[in-house]
Enzyme design. Structure first.
Site, PDB file in Angstrom:
ATOM      1  N   ARG A 125       0.819  -1.231   0.000  1.00  0.00           N
ATOM      2  CA  ARG A 125       0.000   0.000   0.000  1.00  0.00           C
ATOM      3  C   ARG A 125       0.845   1.271   0.000  1.00  0.00           C
ATOM      4  NH1 ARG A 125      -3.068  -3.061   3.711  1.00  0.00           N
ATOM      5  NH2 ARG A 125      -4.838  -4.013   2.654  1.00  0.00           N
ATOM      6  N   LYS A 147       3.075  11.622 -11.210  1.00  0.00           N
ATOM      7  CA  LYS A 147       2.178  10.802 -12.035  1.00  0.00           C
ATOM      8  C   LYS A 147       2.895   9.492 -12.325  1.00  0.00           C
ATOM      9  CE  LYS A 147      -0.777  14.014 -14.591  1.00  0.00           C
ATOM     10  NZ  LYS A 147      -1.175  14.482 -15.935  1.00  0.00           N
ATOM     11  N   GLU A 189      10.163  18.875 -24.784  1.00  0.00           N
ATOM     12  CA  GLU A 189       9.383  19.141 -23.560  1.00  0.00           C
ATOM     13  C   GLU A 189       9.943  20.371 -22.830  1.00  0.00           C
ATOM     14  OE1 GLU A 189       6.633  17.513 -22.687  1.00  0.00           O
ATOM     15  OE2 GLU A 189       6.752  15.487 -23.527  1.00  0.00           O
ATOM     16  N   LYS A 231       7.891  22.976 -13.463  1.00  0.00           N
ATOM     17  CA  LYS A 231       7.028  21.822 -13.203  1.00  0.00           C
ATOM     18  C   LYS A 231       6.720  21.720 -11.711  1.00  0.00           C
ATOM     19  CE  LYS A 231       5.476  17.365 -14.236  1.00  0.00           C
ATOM     20  NZ  LYS A 231       5.523  16.179 -15.070  1.00  0.00           N
ATOM     21  N   GLU A 241      -4.214  17.751 -11.026  1.00  0.00           N
ATOM     22  CA  GLU A 241      -4.813  18.272 -12.262  1.00  0.00           C
ATOM     23  C   GLU A 241      -6.314  18.473 -12.112  1.00  0.00           C
ATOM     24  OE1 GLU A 241      -2.951  16.526 -15.743  1.00  0.00           O
ATOM     25  OE2 GLU A 241      -4.617  17.222 -16.982  1.00  0.00           O
ATOM     26  N   ARG A 246      -2.193  22.486 -14.025  1.00  0.00           N
ATOM     27  CA  ARG A 246      -1.401  21.346 -14.493  1.00  0.00           C
ATOM     28  C   ARG A 246      -1.765  20.977 -15.927  1.00  0.00           C
ATOM     29  NH1 ARG A 246       1.017  16.232 -11.002  1.00  0.00           N
ATOM     30  NH2 ARG A 246       2.281  15.494 -12.725  1.00  0.00           N
ATOM     31  N   ASN A 250      -0.155  19.915 -20.839  1.00  0.00           N
ATOM     32  CA  ASN A 250      -0.579  19.114 -21.998  1.00  0.00           C
ATOM     33  C   ASN A 250      -0.453  19.889 -23.305  1.00  0.00           C
ATOM     34  OD1 ASN A 250      -1.288  16.879 -20.452  1.00  0.00           O
ATOM     35  ND2 ASN A 250      -3.295  17.756 -19.976  1.00  0.00           N
ATOM     36  N   HIS A 253       0.127  18.288 -26.634  1.00  0.00           N
ATOM     37  CA  HIS A 253      -0.047  16.860 -26.407  1.00  0.00           C
ATOM     38  C   HIS A 253      -1.329  16.281 -27.008  1.00  0.00           C
ATOM     39  CE1 HIS A 253       3.423  17.230 -23.859  1.00  0.00           C
ATOM     40  NE2 HIS A 253       3.373  15.956 -23.498  1.00  0.00           N
ATOM     41  N   HIS A 257      -0.586  13.302 -29.149  1.00  0.00           N
ATOM     42  CA  HIS A 257      -1.069  11.935 -28.896  1.00  0.00           C
ATOM     43  C   HIS A 257      -1.733  11.347 -30.135  1.00  0.00           C
ATOM     44  CE1 HIS A 257      -1.121  12.460 -24.248  1.00  0.00           C
ATOM     45  NE2 HIS A 257       0.037  12.030 -24.697  1.00  0.00           N
ATOM     46  N   HIS A 271       7.659  10.205 -28.549  1.00  0.00           N
ATOM     47  CA  HIS A 271       6.708  11.086 -27.862  1.00  0.00           C
ATOM     48  C   HIS A 271       7.104  12.561 -27.984  1.00  0.00           C
ATOM     49  CE1 HIS A 271       3.972  12.577 -24.805  1.00  0.00           C
ATOM     50  NE2 HIS A 271       4.996  13.166 -24.238  1.00  0.00           N
TER      51      HIS A 271
HETATM   52  N1  LIG Z   1       4.807  10.330 -15.379  1.00  0.00           N
HETATM   53  C1  LIG Z   1       4.808  11.390 -16.145  1.00  0.00           C
HETATM   54  O1  LIG Z   1       4.480  12.498 -15.705  1.00  0.00           O
HETATM   55  C2  LIG Z   1       5.255  11.243 -17.568  1.00  0.00           C
HETATM   56  C3  LIG Z   1       5.473  12.393 -18.333  1.00  0.00           C
HETATM   57  C4  LIG Z   1       5.954  12.223 -19.623  1.00  0.00           C
HETATM   58  C5  LIG Z   1       6.201  10.954 -20.132  1.00  0.00           C
HETATM   59  N2  LIG Z   1       5.951   9.864 -19.339  1.00  0.00           N
HETATM   60  C6  LIG Z   1       6.225   8.508 -19.833  1.00  0.00           C
HETATM   61  O2  LIG Z   1       7.610   8.407 -20.064  1.00  0.00           O
HETATM   62  C7  LIG Z   1       7.855   7.403 -21.042  1.00  0.00           C
HETATM   63  C8  LIG Z   1       8.887   7.910 -22.015  1.00  0.00           C
HETATM   64  O3  LIG Z   1      10.064   8.199 -21.308  1.00  0.00           O
HETATM   65  P1  LIG Z   1      11.479   8.289 -22.046  1.00  0.00           P
HETATM   66  O4  LIG Z   1      11.363   9.140 -23.228  1.00  0.00           O
HETATM   67  O5  LIG Z   1      12.467   8.610 -21.018  1.00  0.00           O
HETATM   68  O6  LIG Z   1      11.638   6.816 -22.638  1.00  0.00           O
HETATM   69  P2  LIG Z   1      12.415   5.488 -22.149  1.00  0.00           P
HETATM   70  O7  LIG Z   1      12.375   5.327 -20.702  1.00  0.00           O
HETATM   71  O8  LIG Z   1      11.857   4.398 -22.982  1.00  0.00           O
HETATM   72  O9  LIG Z   1      13.906   5.784 -22.624  1.00  0.00           O
HETATM   73  C9  LIG Z   1      14.195   5.904 -23.992  1.00  0.00           C
HETATM   74  C10 LIG Z   1      15.328   4.968 -24.422  1.00  0.00           C
HETATM   75  O10 LIG Z   1      16.550   5.500 -23.942  1.00  0.00           O
HETATM   76  C11 LIG Z   1      17.262   4.511 -23.191  1.00  0.00           C
HETATM   77  N3  LIG Z   1      18.000   5.242 -22.178  1.00  0.00           N
HETATM   78  C12 LIG Z   1      17.516   5.844 -21.063  1.00  0.00           C
HETATM   79  N4  LIG Z   1      18.475   6.529 -20.452  1.00  0.00           N
HETATM   80  C13 LIG Z   1      19.602   6.353 -21.168  1.00  0.00           C
HETATM   81  C14 LIG Z   1      20.938   6.827 -21.030  1.00  0.00           C
HETATM   82  N5  LIG Z   1      21.274   7.687 -20.072  1.00  0.00           N
HETATM   83  N6  LIG Z   1      21.835   6.426 -21.951  1.00  0.00           N
HETATM   84  C15 LIG Z   1      21.473   5.609 -22.969  1.00  0.00           C
HETATM   85  N7  LIG Z   1      20.242   5.147 -23.162  1.00  0.00           N
HETATM   86  C16 LIG Z   1      19.307   5.528 -22.268  1.00  0.00           C
HETATM   87  C17 LIG Z   1      16.212   3.578 -22.683  1.00  0.00           C
HETATM   88  O11 LIG Z   1      16.755   2.305 -22.423  1.00  0.00           O
HETATM   89  C18 LIG Z   1      15.223   3.566 -23.838  1.00  0.00           C
HETATM   90  O12 LIG Z   1      15.652   2.658 -24.812  1.00  0.00           O
HETATM   91  C19 LIG Z   1       6.516   7.098 -21.675  1.00  0.00           C
HETATM   92  O13 LIG Z   1       6.073   5.851 -21.223  1.00  0.00           O
HETATM   93  C20 LIG Z   1       5.601   8.199 -21.159  1.00  0.00           C
HETATM   94  O14 LIG Z   1       4.257   7.770 -21.009  1.00  0.00           O
HETATM   95  C21 LIG Z   1       5.495   9.997 -18.078  1.00  0.00           C
HETATM   96 ZN   LIG Z   2       5.026  14.781 -22.879  1.00  0.00          ZN
END
Ligand SMILES: NC(=O)c1ccc[n+]([C@@H]2O[C@H](COP(=O)([O-])OP(=O)(O)OC[C@H]3O[C@@H](n4cnc5c(N)ncnc54)[C@H](O)[C@@H]3O)[C@@H](O)[C@H]2O)c1
Ligand SMILES: [Zn+2]
Length: 370
Positions: A125, A147, A189, A231, A241, A246, A250, A253, A257, A271
């Site tokens: 939990r 999030k 971003e 942020k 949100e 917040r 978006n 986005h 999306h 993304h």
């Molecule tokens: N929680 C939130 O508020 C929020 C906001 C935006 C996006 N997201 C989520 O984040 C995800 C995307 O995140 P991302 O773009 O970081 O993608 P990711 O975590 O898939 O990383 C992208 C790629 O880079 C590689 N990688 C990561 N760090 C590295 C490093 N230092 N050196 C070499 N390779 C590295 C990873 O292995 C992966 O292949 C999505 O699932 C999205 O929904 C969440």
């Molecule tokens: Zn985003």
């Protein structure tokens, strides 16, 4: 990478936490974690790619701090954010004999941060967790704000929780191994923060953006700190949100999306790339609606193009095909009574939540967009 470490705070009362930004934070993580630990046990969750280069220094620093640890290594990529991997992850964590005082440590990009955060929210939990974001996107966006989510068959991020970390360590050194395409996607971003609320930051990025993406230490730190500060302020005002604050995050986005969905949520369009093009579309739509000047839209388009991010639907084969994108936008969480909520710019640095965008106007706009 040289430079100093800066500290910011997300002000959320007893759920508030620090964000440290700068070099060397993975190698010194143990000393930052130790004061927060109720039990000297950490479970590090990472992916195979990040683990190859960044796990060892983290493990060594936990050893030096006398923190017991286990490592769980997930496959890389968005496919890992599903129920099957989530199930295995929580079973693996539980097999480590955890207690409520155990700390989960997410070392990786947004995928690792999101699945690990959701696991922390639900295990016993709720157990403590720390974010060590290693992509620019995760450093400026996903690691801050609480999030957490995984994907369901019905769509992305549909299973999740608001659950804040105890600490965020954004280590600029980790960005050195990130592929340039991922770096640029995260940069989009960063631009978003300037466009929604800080014209001066956009002006600076317009001049220094290339240095940020070439990982000039001073520039990248300033970009990450400014983004995290914004942020953190937005999250402190509107954690769940429930208001409009917040929702501004978006920006770009809703279009983005739809573009991601149409291109299959994969390598065709990352993304951040979708958000970049989505922001260009939001400016162009605002110009057409008489909300924003064409000069601002042109400036934004030029900057994004100069940073080698996409600015044209045509490059994706989506020009003159409004129906496909409108169908995805119609499924958006932000549709109510046939009207769609969009975040639109009045000018660079000033965006607002527009609840009255009409489908007919959007259709006409997308039909003409190149
Ligand atoms: N929680 C939130 O508020 C929020 C906001 C935006 C996006 N997201 C989520 O984040 C995800 C995307 O995140 P991302 O773009 O970081 O993608 P990711 O975590 O898939 O990383 C992208 C790629 O880079 C590689 N990688 C990561 N760090 C590295 C490093 N230092 N050196 C070499 N390779 C590295 C990873 O292995 C992966 O292949 C999505 O699932 C999205 O929904 C969440
Ligand atoms: Zn985003």
């Amino acid at each position: 990478m040289s430079g100093t470490v800066e500290q910011l705070r997300v002000e959320l009362g007893n759920r508030g936490y620090d964000i440290l930004v700068g070099p060397g934070l993975v190698a010194t993580a143990g000393t930052h974690l130790l004061p927060l630990m109720r039990r000297k046990q950490a479970i590090i969750v990472t992916d195979e790619i990040v683990g190859r280069t960044h796990l060892r220094p983290l493990v060594e620093s936990l050893d030096m701090a006398g923190i017991a640890h286990h490592e769980i290594i997930l496959p890389p990529g968005e496919g890992t954010k599903d129920l099957a991997h989530f199930g295995r992850l929580v079973d693996d964590v539980l097999a480590c004999n955890i207690e409520r005082g155990t700390m989960l440590v997410a070392l990786g990009g947004g995928v690792v941060g999101d699945i690990c955060g959701f696991a922390a929210a639900t295990l016993l939990r709720g157990i403590d967790f720390v974010q060590i974001p290693t992509t620019l996107l995760a450093q400026v966006d996903s690691s801050v704000g609480g999030k957490t989510a995984i994907n369901a068959t019905a769509g992305k991020n549909l299973l999740g929780a608001f659950y804040q970390p105890r600490l965020v360590l954004a280590d600029s050194d980790t960005l050195a191994t990130l592929p340039r395409r991922e770096l640029l996607a995260g940069y989009a971003e960063t631009v978003k923060y300037g466009l929604i609320a800080d014209a001066g930051f956009f002006d600076w990025l317009d001049v220094e953006g290339r240095k940020v993406c070439d990982l000039d230490p001073t520039s990248v730190n300033r970009a990450v700190i400014t983004s995290c500060r914004m942020k953190a302020e937005i999250v402190a005002q509107d954690e769940r949100e429930t208001g409009d604050t917040r929702a501004l995050l978006n920006f770009g986005h809703t279009f983005g999306h739809a573009l991601e969905a149409e291109t299959g949520f994969g390598d065709a369009l990352l993304h951040g790339e979708a958000v970049a093009l989505g922001m260009v579309l939001a400016f162009d739509f605002a110009v057409r609606q008489g909300i924003c000047t064409g000069q601002d839209a042109t400036r934004v388009r030029r900057h994004i193009a100069r940073m080698a991010l996409p600015t044209e639907l045509g490059a994706l084969g989506l020009a003159g095909k409004p129906e496909a994108l409108l169908a995805h936008m119609g499924k958006d969480k932000k549709v109510r009574d046939g009207r769609i909520t969009l975040i639109l710019p009045r000018r660079i640095g000033d965006a607002y939540v527009a609840r009255d965008a009409s489908w007919a106007d959007l259709r006409a706009f997308l039909a003409d967009a190149a």
